[in-house]
Scaffold this motif. Structure first.
Motif, short mmCIF file in Angstrom:
data_model
loop_
_atom_site.label_atom_id
_atom_site.label_comp_id
_atom_site.label_asym_id
_atom_site.label_seq_id
_atom_site.Cartn_x
_atom_site.Cartn_y
_atom_site.Cartn_z
N SER A 6 -0.69 0.28 9.04
CA SER A 6 -0.04 0.79 7.82
C SER A 6 -0.48 2.22 7.56
CB SER A 6 -0.40 -0.09 6.61
OG SER A 6 -1.81 -0.15 6.43
N ASN A 7 0.34 2.94 6.79
CA ASN A 7 0.02 4.33 6.47
C ASN A 7 -0.77 4.41 5.17
OD1 ASN A 7 1.92 3.99 4.41
ND2 ASN A 7 3.55 5.04 5.54
N GLU A 8 -0.96 5.64 4.67
CA GLU A 8 -1.76 5.84 3.46
C GLU A 8 -1.08 5.28 2.21
OE1 GLU A 8 -2.49 10.02 3.40
OE2 GLU A 8 -4.14 9.90 4.85
N ASP A 9 0.22 5.00 2.30
CA ASP A 9 0.95 4.41 1.18
C ASP A 9 1.04 2.89 1.32
OD1 ASP A 9 1.46 6.93 0.01
OD2 ASP A 9 3.18 7.23 1.34
N PHE A 10 0.26 2.34 2.26
CA PHE A 10 0.20 0.89 2.50
C PHE A 10 1.54 0.34 3.00
CE2 PHE A 10 -2.84 1.86 -0.91
CZ PHE A 10 -4.02 1.49 -0.28
N GLU A 11 2.32 1.20 3.65
CA GLU A 11 3.58 0.78 4.26
C GLU A 11 3.36 0.52 5.75
OE1 GLU A 11 6.53 3.53 1.42
OE2 GLU A 11 5.89 4.22 3.42
N ASP A 12 3.96 -0.56 6.25
CA ASP A 12 3.84 -0.86 7.67
C ASP A 12 4.47 0.25 8.50
OD1 ASP A 12 2.58 -3.18 6.99
OD2 ASP A 12 4.25 -4.51 7.50
N VAL A 13 3.78 0.66 9.55
CA VAL A 13 4.31 1.68 10.46
C VAL A 13 4.43 1.10 11.87
CG1 VAL A 13 3.52 3.67 9.15
CG2 VAL A 13 1.98 2.59 10.80
N GLY A 14 4.48 -0.21 11.95
CA GLY A 14 4.62 -0.91 13.22
C GLY A 14 4.88 -2.38 12.96
N GLU A 15 4.82 -3.17 14.00
CA GLU A 15 5.04 -4.61 13.89
C GLU A 15 3.73 -5.37 14.05
OE1 GLU A 15 7.99 -5.78 13.18
OE2 GLU A 15 8.96 -3.81 13.29
N ASP A 16 3.70 -6.59 13.51
CA ASP A 16 2.56 -7.47 13.78
C ASP A 16 2.46 -7.72 15.29
OD1 ASP A 16 2.15 -7.65 11.07
OD2 ASP A 16 3.09 -9.63 10.86
#
Length: 250
Positions: free
Chosen positions: A233-243
């Protein structure tokens, strides 16, 4: 077991350090004697060299035979070194599956290993799993006391993780969860495993070994493991990839 052996090596390092200090004192004492004896030793050595040169000139045949013996000995040593290198190059591991080794941590048997694992990519994160293996061991007293058990069955995973992106992210490589073919779901043991910071700055990489201690089954019975990680996740707690969810068979 990388981490446990590192802990036990502290006492060994102290012993070596103490020996080093003692050696330094002995060297200081011996240095004066060496200075006094150096002139005499050099004179004797020069005389021996002159005698050896005269003998070689008088008997060139023996000198040639000695050179041939030295050359043959060097060739044999080179052949042995090449053979040992070839054996190591077969799979790059010192311990083969089925072998038992003894070290400061105890006596350990390697039951299974998989080191042909595809590189994993999720968002900017790249994971290279060097090996996953299953092993068991009879622990040395110090480690047995720390682990509160005399025997240990475990799964080991060695990996390198890299943030290839241009932004800082969070990815907790040390928080993998595994499920074994013997029916156990496990987290890595915090005492035995390396620590990798989950906050990864752009362009950084980290490596570590992680140990999953089996509680209700034997390492020799494990035929495969499933490994999962949560998405980065990025600094905004958004996923930037998959599990990540992979299956590894031994």
């Amino acid at each position: 077991m990388k981490k446990s052996i590192a802990l036990l090596s502290i006492s060994t390092a102290l012993v070596l350090s103490a020996c080093g200090n003692a050696d330094e004192e002995n060297n200081n004492t011996a240095e004066a004697d060496n200075v006094n004896n150096s002139a005499e030793e050099n004179a004797v050595e020069n005389e021996e060299n002159e005698n050896n040169n005269e003998a070689a000139e008088e008997d060139p045949e023996n000198n040639e035979e000695d050179n041939e013996e030295v050359e043959e000995s060097e060739n044999n040593m080179n052949a042995d070194e090449e053979e040992a290198a070839d054996e190591m190059a077969e799979d790059g591991w010192e311990t083969e599956v089925g072998e038992t080794v003894e070290n400061e941590g105890g006596t350990f048997t390697l039951h299974a290993r998989q080191d042909d694992i595809d590189t994993i990519e999720t968002g900017p994160v790249v994971i290279d799993i060097e090996q996953v293996n299953a092993a068991s061991g009879e622990l040395a007293p110090d480690l047995a006391e720390m682990m509160e058990t005399e025997e240990l069955d475990y799964v080991q995973m060695d990996l390198t993780v890299e943030n290839t992106g241009e932004e800082d992210i969070s990815f907790y490589a040390s928080q993998a969860t595994i499920a074994t073919s013997t029916g156990e779901q496990l987290e890595s043991d915090m005492w035995l495993s390396d620590y990798i910071d989950g906050d990864m700055m752009a362009g950084t990489s980290h490596s570590g070994s992680f140990f999953f201690v089996l509680e209700n089954s034997n390492a020799e019975d494990v035929e495969s493991v499933r490994i999962t990680w949560s998405a980065p996740s990025n600094e905004d707690f958004e996923d930037v990839g998959e599990d990540v969810d992979i299956e590894i068979e031994f």
